[in-house]
Scaffold this active site. Structure first.
Site, mmCIF file in Angstrom:
data_model
loop_
_atom_site.group_PDB
_atom_site.id
_atom_site.type_symbol
_atom_site.label_atom_id
_atom_site.label_comp_id
_atom_site.label_asym_id
_atom_site.label_seq_id
_atom_site.Cartn_x
_atom_site.Cartn_y
_atom_site.Cartn_z
ATOM 1 N N THR A 1 -71.859 4.799 -36.730
ATOM 2 C CA THR A 1 -73.139 4.154 -36.972
ATOM 3 C C THR A 1 -73.541 4.276 -38.445
ATOM 4 O OG1 THR A 1 -73.696 4.907 -34.768
ATOM 5 C CG2 THR A 1 -75.543 4.243 -36.151
ATOM 6 N N ASP B 1 -70.403 4.400 -24.752
ATOM 7 C CA ASP B 1 -71.851 4.640 -24.667
ATOM 8 C C ASP B 1 -72.385 4.334 -23.269
ATOM 9 O OD1 ASP B 1 -72.374 5.768 -27.087
ATOM 10 O OD2 ASP B 1 -72.991 3.926 -28.070
ATOM 11 N N GLY C 1 -75.255 8.927 -36.440
ATOM 12 C CA GLY C 1 -74.939 10.237 -35.856
ATOM 13 C C GLY C 1 -75.158 10.333 -34.358
ATOM 14 N N GLY C 2 -74.919 9.240 -33.613
ATOM 15 C CA GLY C 2 -75.020 9.312 -32.151
ATOM 16 C C GLY C 2 -76.402 9.782 -31.730
ATOM 17 N N SER D 1 -77.981 2.945 -26.160
ATOM 18 C CA SER D 1 -77.740 3.418 -27.530
ATOM 19 C C SER D 1 -78.783 4.461 -27.914
ATOM 20 C CB SER D 1 -77.840 2.222 -28.481
ATOM 21 O OG SER D 1 -77.833 2.649 -29.814
ATOM 22 N N SER D 2 -78.477 5.198 -28.974
ATOM 23 C CA SER D 2 -79.471 6.118 -29.539
ATOM 24 C C SER D 2 -79.969 5.635 -30.898
ATOM 25 C CB SER D 2 -78.854 7.510 -29.717
ATOM 26 O OG SER D 2 -78.481 8.035 -28.477
ATOM 27 N N ASN E 1 -69.462 2.865 -33.093
ATOM 28 C CA ASN E 1 -69.492 4.108 -32.320
ATOM 29 C C ASN E 1 -68.774 5.220 -33.068
ATOM 30 O OD1 ASN E 1 -70.486 5.635 -30.265
ATOM 31 N ND2 ASN E 1 -68.845 5.199 -28.838
ATOM 32 N N ARG F 1 -76.496 -5.639 -29.779
ATOM 33 C CA ARG F 1 -75.635 -4.618 -29.186
ATOM 34 C C ARG F 1 -74.439 -5.299 -28.509
ATOM 35 N NH1 ARG F 1 -74.429 0.739 -29.367
ATOM 36 N NH2 ARG F 1 -74.645 1.827 -27.401
#
Ligand code: GLY
Length: 575
Positions: free
Chosen positions: A384, A426, A477-478, A455-456, A404, A104
């Site tokens: 992403t 984020d 997709g976040g 993050s997701s 992002n 990350r």
């Protein structure tokens, strides 16, 4: 890192790529999924998947192939594929052990808690904000992560240069633009057009590209050529690092040579859970994905979803209520575990899920403002794209990485062809205020130098009760990624779907706040929506897509079955 002579390798690699491009040996199954007996690569661009398969055929393992795919996507899938961003790689090795690599992005040293807030306490918009322009970027982690993966888990049979070369050749010679990519560039013309390098490269200097045009990226090819020759560290300490730091300094960006030199990818222990006996393996913090996924599955385990049927309003209601609670916990408790106490273990306890489930009324939607975070046991001591690879020995890689937003910060660093991320968004740029995804986040995710934003991303590997790999899945997709991965797992485990059907089925998304139940176009009957509204769910006026996923399933005979979401482009290729 090169282990053989560059010219001969170059020829072999080129021939391998060309052969792979014309070979299509795997068979398609009736559902649209692709079957292969040996290995499989499922990514969001056909050329990247072909490169991955060619690495597998040359004797590389799943990690080697995943690195080559990731670097190739930076060329052919510029809206999300990257070397200017970061992500997470989840690995199951051929012996069955699990590992994860956190690459990350990190906040630059000059980034402070209120850097994105103006004198009135409001979030800055446009240039200088967390979403667009030079300040929006965290220090990229992709190449450092790939280098760590290569050294720790690569087969040793393929040189680093061989993994980078196919992407470099694609950048040099160009590739034919699809209608989708040509149109996507144009739809981002306003934002990309503000940055001269992005305008020159992706908008054809303002003349725009059309379907069938060839996109050549000579600056990116030169950057990749340096990385091919000198290794990933070149990006962090060599000519590329100097070009990034210079362009940042000239344009008010934060990233310095020192930030780049200090970037490190980290190995982290994957997060583990179970769902009706299946074992779930995913990414720990600083991703919220694994924790939220397992919390939701734990909440849902007590309900007989199979009896409710996959597309009933009653089932959607329970799934939405589980999402609401896990996202409320995400906002309160999750952040970079190197900087904040993150009660990840408490959040994924089955007993904790019972307390969250006890607040669900099967006959009434909750009010998000009344459903706050729960009280998990205290901390113990963490646009992403996703792709998956499984090799002939069963080594499995689930990799999700991102810049992002589509095209990240919209900035391409002069002289490098590298499109930078806007991952600073984020973070909670202002704790308690929504970010670009509408997510509310807390102090644990505030901006701090050297910290990684929450993050997701949810790369996941699911095992059968006997411990054999069942399938791998992930999405772009976040925050909707978490919902997409959750529903894919429910569809396979509870509703016996194959991987293609599980990925293609209609999905919902609820992220606590805003208190809205997103549903997809076409997949929901008016009757279902009427029942959901009568239960008290707030439905948006217009439906919206909930992420797009890719996955690979391994059937009981060991056949690898690759699936690309019908919501997006891509190709699963096996052999
Ligand atoms: N940039 C989206 C995420 O990491 O969740």
């Amino acid at each position: 890192m090169s282990r053989s002579g560059p010219r001969s390798i170059q020829r072999v690699a080129l021939v391998a790529v060309i052969l792979a491009i014309f070979a299509w040996p795997a068979s398609a199954s009736p559902s649209g999924a692709v079957r292969g007996r040996n290995g499989m690569v499922a990514s969001q661009h056909e050329l990247a998947s072909q490169i991955g398969v060619s690495i597998l055929k040359q004797g590389g393992n799943a990690v080697d192939a995943a690195i080559a795919v990731g670097i190739a996507l930076a060329v052919v899938y510029p809206e999300a594929g990257n070397i200017g961003g970061g992500g997470f790689m989840l690995i199951r090795d051929a012996k069955g052990e699990f590992y994860s690599i956190d690459y990350r992005e990190m906040a630059p040293a000059a980034a402070t808690r209120d850097i994105f807030v103006d004198a009135n306490g409001d979030l800055i918009n446009g240039e200088g904000s967390s979403t667009v322009g030079y300040r929006a970027s965290g220090v990229p982690g992709t190449l450092a992560g790939f280098e760590l993966a290569y050294k720790r888990f690569g087969s040793g049979r393929i040189s680093w240069a061989e993994l980078v070369r196919p992407a470099r050749i694609l950048a040099e010679r160009g590739f034919v633009l699809s209608d989708r990519l040509a149109r996507l560039f144009i739809s981002y013309a306003d934002s990309l057009g503000k940055y001269p390098e992005s305008k020159r490269i992706f908008l054809n200097g303002g003349n725009y590209f059309s379907e069938g045009d060839v996109l050549r990226q000579p600056d990116l090819a030169r950057t990749l050529s340096r990385v091919e020759r000198f290794g990933a560290r070149e990006f962090y300490t060599g000519q590329t690092a100097r070009l990034i730091a210079t362009d940042m300094a000239r344009n008010g960006g934060l990233i310095t040579l020192d930030d780049l030199r200090k970037y490190t990818a980290k190995e982290r222990r994957p997060i583990l859970g179970t769902y009706r006996g299946a074992q779930i393996v995913s990414m720990p913090p600083p991703s919220s994905g694994g924790v939220a996924l397992i919390e939701m599955l734990n909440i849902l385990e007590a309900y007989d979803l199979r009896v409710l049927k996959y597309n009933s309003a009653a089932r959607y209601h329970l799934v939405a209520e589980a999402m609401r609670r896990a996202f409320a916990d995400r906002a309160e408790f999750l952040g970079d575990p190197d900087f904040a106490d993150v009660p990840a273990a408490g959040l994924i306890e089955k007993a904790y899920a019972e307390t969250r489930r006890a607040t669900i009324d099967p006959a009434r939607a909750s009010d998000s403002l009344k459903i706050g975070a729960g009280r998990p046991a205290a901390a113990e001591g963490n646009d992403t794209t996703h792709y998956s690879v499984i090799d002939k020995d069963g080594m499995t890689v689930a990799n999700t990485y991102t810049i992002n937003d589509l095209y990240g910060s919209q900035v391409t660093i002069k002289g490098t062809g590298v499109l930078m991320n806007d991952e600073m968004d984020d973070f909670a740029a202002r704790p308690g205020r929504p970010n670009m995804f509408g997510l509310i986040q807390g102090e644990r995710n505030s901006v701090q130098p050297g910290k990684r934003p929450l993050s997701s991303m949810t790369p996941a590997i699911v095992l059968r009760k006997d411990g054999t790999t069942w399938f791998t899945v992930g999405a772009r997709g976040g925050p909707r990624i978490i919902s997409a991965v959750l529903q894919t797992i429910l569809n396979v485990v509870d509703h016996d779907m194959d991987i293609q059907a599980a990925i293609d089925s209609p999905r919902i998304h609820h992220q606590w706040l805003p208190d809205i139940l997103t549903y997809e176009p076409y997949g929901f009957s008016p009757d279902t929506l009427t029942v959901l509204a009568a239960l008290g769910h707030k439905l948006p006026e217009r439906p919206g897509y909930v992420a797009s996923a890719t996955g690979i399933m391994v059937d009981l005979k060991g056949v690898r079955i690759g699936a690309i979401d019908s919501r997006s482009d891509g190709a699963a290729i096996g052999y």
